[in-house]
Design a protein around this motif. Structure first.
Motif, PDB file in Angstrom:
ATOM      1  N   CYS A 240       0.742  -1.378   0.095  1.00 43.54           N
ATOM      2  CA  CYS A 240       0.106   0.009  -0.352  1.00 43.54           C
ATOM      3  C   CYS A 240       0.898   1.101  -0.083  1.00 43.54           C
ATOM      4  N   PHE A 241       1.895   1.129   0.931  1.00 43.78           N
ATOM      5  CA  PHE A 241       2.813   2.544   0.876  1.00 43.78           C
ATOM      6  C   PHE A 241       3.695   2.582  -0.297  1.00 43.78           C
ATOM      7  N   ALA A 242       3.991   1.397  -0.941  1.00 46.57           N
ATOM      8  CA  ALA A 242       4.456   1.428  -2.355  1.00 46.57           C
ATOM      9  C   ALA A 242       3.798   2.394  -3.226  1.00 46.57           C
ATOM     10  N   ARG A 243       2.585   2.268  -3.223  1.00 47.20           N
ATOM     11  CA  ARG A 243       1.664   2.949  -4.142  1.00 47.20           C
ATOM     12  C   ARG A 243       1.596   4.406  -3.674  1.00 47.20           C
ATOM     13  N   LEU A 244       1.539   4.523  -2.584  1.00 43.02           N
ATOM     14  CA  LEU A 244       1.629   5.822  -1.957  1.00 43.02           C
ATOM     15  C   LEU A 244       2.833   6.592  -2.292  1.00 43.02           C
ATOM     16  N   ALA A 245       3.782   5.886  -2.200  1.00 43.16           N
ATOM     17  CA  ALA A 245       5.336   6.535  -2.455  1.00 43.16           C
ATOM     18  C   ALA A 245       5.464   7.236  -3.826  1.00 43.16           C
ATOM     19  N   SER A 246       4.803   6.444  -4.609  1.00 40.92           N
ATOM     20  CA  SER A 246       5.009   6.859  -6.187  1.00 40.92           C
ATOM     21  C   SER A 246       4.194   8.317  -6.345  1.00 40.92           C
ATOM     22  N   LYS A 247       3.328   8.555  -5.560  1.00 38.73           N
ATOM     23  CA  LYS A 247       2.565   9.981  -5.682  1.00 38.73           C
ATOM     24  C   LYS A 247       3.042  10.750  -5.130  1.00 38.73           C
ATOM     25  N   MET A 248       4.192  10.610  -4.286  1.00 38.83           N
ATOM     26  CA  MET A 248       4.665  12.059  -3.317  1.00 38.83           C
ATOM     27  C   MET A 248       5.692  12.529  -4.180  1.00 38.83           C
ATOM     28  N   PRO A 249       5.737  13.653  -3.685  1.00 39.17           N
ATOM     29  CA  PRO A 249       6.785  14.618  -4.457  1.00 39.17           C
ATOM     30  C   PRO A 249       8.035  14.682  -3.775  1.00 39.17           C
ATOM     31  N   VAL A 250       8.181  13.980  -2.312  1.00 38.74           N
ATOM     32  CA  VAL A 250       9.425  13.748  -1.611  1.00 38.74           C
ATOM     33  C   VAL A 250       9.523  12.391  -1.421  1.00 38.74           C
ATOM     34  N   LYS A 251      10.930  12.259  -1.238  1.00 40.88           N
ATOM     35  CA  LYS A 251      11.136  10.707  -0.951  1.00 40.88           C
ATOM     36  C   LYS A 251      10.828  10.326   0.348  1.00 40.88           C
ATOM     37  N   VAL A 252      10.240   8.835   0.451  1.00 40.56           N
ATOM     38  CA  VAL A 252       9.707   8.418   1.752  1.00 40.56           C
ATOM     39  C   VAL A 252      10.348   7.117   2.003  1.00 40.56           C
ATOM     40  N   ARG A 253      10.150   6.613   3.388  1.00 42.16           N
ATOM     41  CA  ARG A 253      10.474   5.265   3.620  1.00 42.16           C
ATOM     42  C   ARG A 253       9.524   4.612   4.433  1.00 42.16           C
ATOM     43  N   PHE A 254       9.298   3.402   4.549  1.00 40.05           N
ATOM     44  CA  PHE A 254       8.380   2.830   5.314  1.00 40.05           C
ATOM     45  C   PHE A 254       9.047   2.507   6.723  1.00 40.05           C
ATOM     46  N   VAL A 255       8.003   2.640   7.785  1.00 42.08           N
ATOM     47  CA  VAL A 255       8.616   2.820   9.143  1.00 42.08           C
ATOM     48  C   VAL A 255       7.291   1.793  10.065  1.00 42.08           C
ATOM     49  N   GLU A 256       7.857   1.253  11.060  1.00 43.91           N
ATOM     50  CA  GLU A 256       7.053   0.708  11.874  1.00 43.91           C
ATOM     51  C   GLU A 256       6.832   1.185  13.038  1.00 43.91           C
ATOM     52  N   ARG A 257       5.781   1.241  14.043  1.00 46.60           N
ATOM     53  CA  ARG A 257       5.577   1.724  15.371  1.00 46.60           C
ATOM     54  C   ARG A 257       6.583   0.970  16.333  1.00 46.60           C
ATOM     55  N   ARG A 258       7.241   1.830  17.181  1.00 46.67           N
ATOM     56  CA  ARG A 258       8.361   1.078  18.129  1.00 46.67           C
ATOM     57  C   ARG A 258       7.678   0.827  19.198  1.00 46.67           C
ATOM     58  N   PRO A 259       7.878  -0.271  19.928  1.00 44.33           N
ATOM     59  CA  PRO A 259       7.372  -0.665  21.175  1.00 44.33           C
ATOM     60  C   PRO A 259       7.556   0.252  22.304  1.00 44.33           C
ATOM     61  N   ALA A 260       6.661   0.444  23.103  1.00 40.55           N
ATOM     62  CA  ALA A 260       6.682   1.481  24.124  1.00 40.55           C
ATOM     63  C   ALA A 260       7.506   1.220  25.304  1.00 40.55           C
TER      64      ALA A 260
END
Length: 138
Positions: free
Chosen positions: A118-138
């Motif tokens: 899903c985020f790979a599809r979103l990244a192609s639409k964004m004008p800035v470079k992006v990366r995939f991140v996960e939630r950090r455990p609290a």
């Protein structure tokens, strides 16, 4: 209609310079996975909406999408073939100011593989470079 604020304090804002990294909005809070910007820039309201539609079509009611940015900067332009002077132009579009490290979108209720696709599809639409991140455990 694209995203835009209901009221603004000043009708026309100056360009400004985007410097430094994001200190707020730089961690995944609402979902399990997110995309984070790696460079500064402006993201138009229409681009944010296009990303929302692309993500919603892929998720199809399984997970929940969170949009963490809002276009609150008006960008103006003067009409073509207008002489110098006569003031600043009317607002042309609205944009969200994004610093490196800002979380743009978050997803919850989906597997990691689904979120990456899903985020790979979103990244192609964004004008800035992006990366995939996960939630950090609290």
């Amino acid at each position: 209609m694209a995203l835009m604020p209901k009221r603004v304090k000043h009708r026309k804002s100056q360009r400004g310079r985007i410097k430094g990294n994001a200190t707020r909005g730089n961690t995944v809070v609402f979902g399990d996975y997110g995309i984070q910007s790696l460079e500064p820039g402006w993201i138009k309201a229409t681009t944010i909406e296009a990303g929302r539609i692309a993500a919603q079509q892929y998720v199809r009611g399984q997970g929940k999408l969170y949009i963490r940015i809002f276009p609150d900067k008006s960008v103006t332009s003067t009409p073509l073939e207008t002489r110098m002077g006569k003031g600043k132009g009317e607002p042309d579009f609205w944009a969200a100011v994004v610093k490196p490290g800002t979380i743009l979108y978050e997803l919850s209720g989906v597997t990691e593989q689904q979120a990456k696709v899903c985020f790979a599809r979103l990244a192609s639409k964004m004008p800035v470079k992006v990366r995939f991140v996960e939630r950090r455990p609290a």
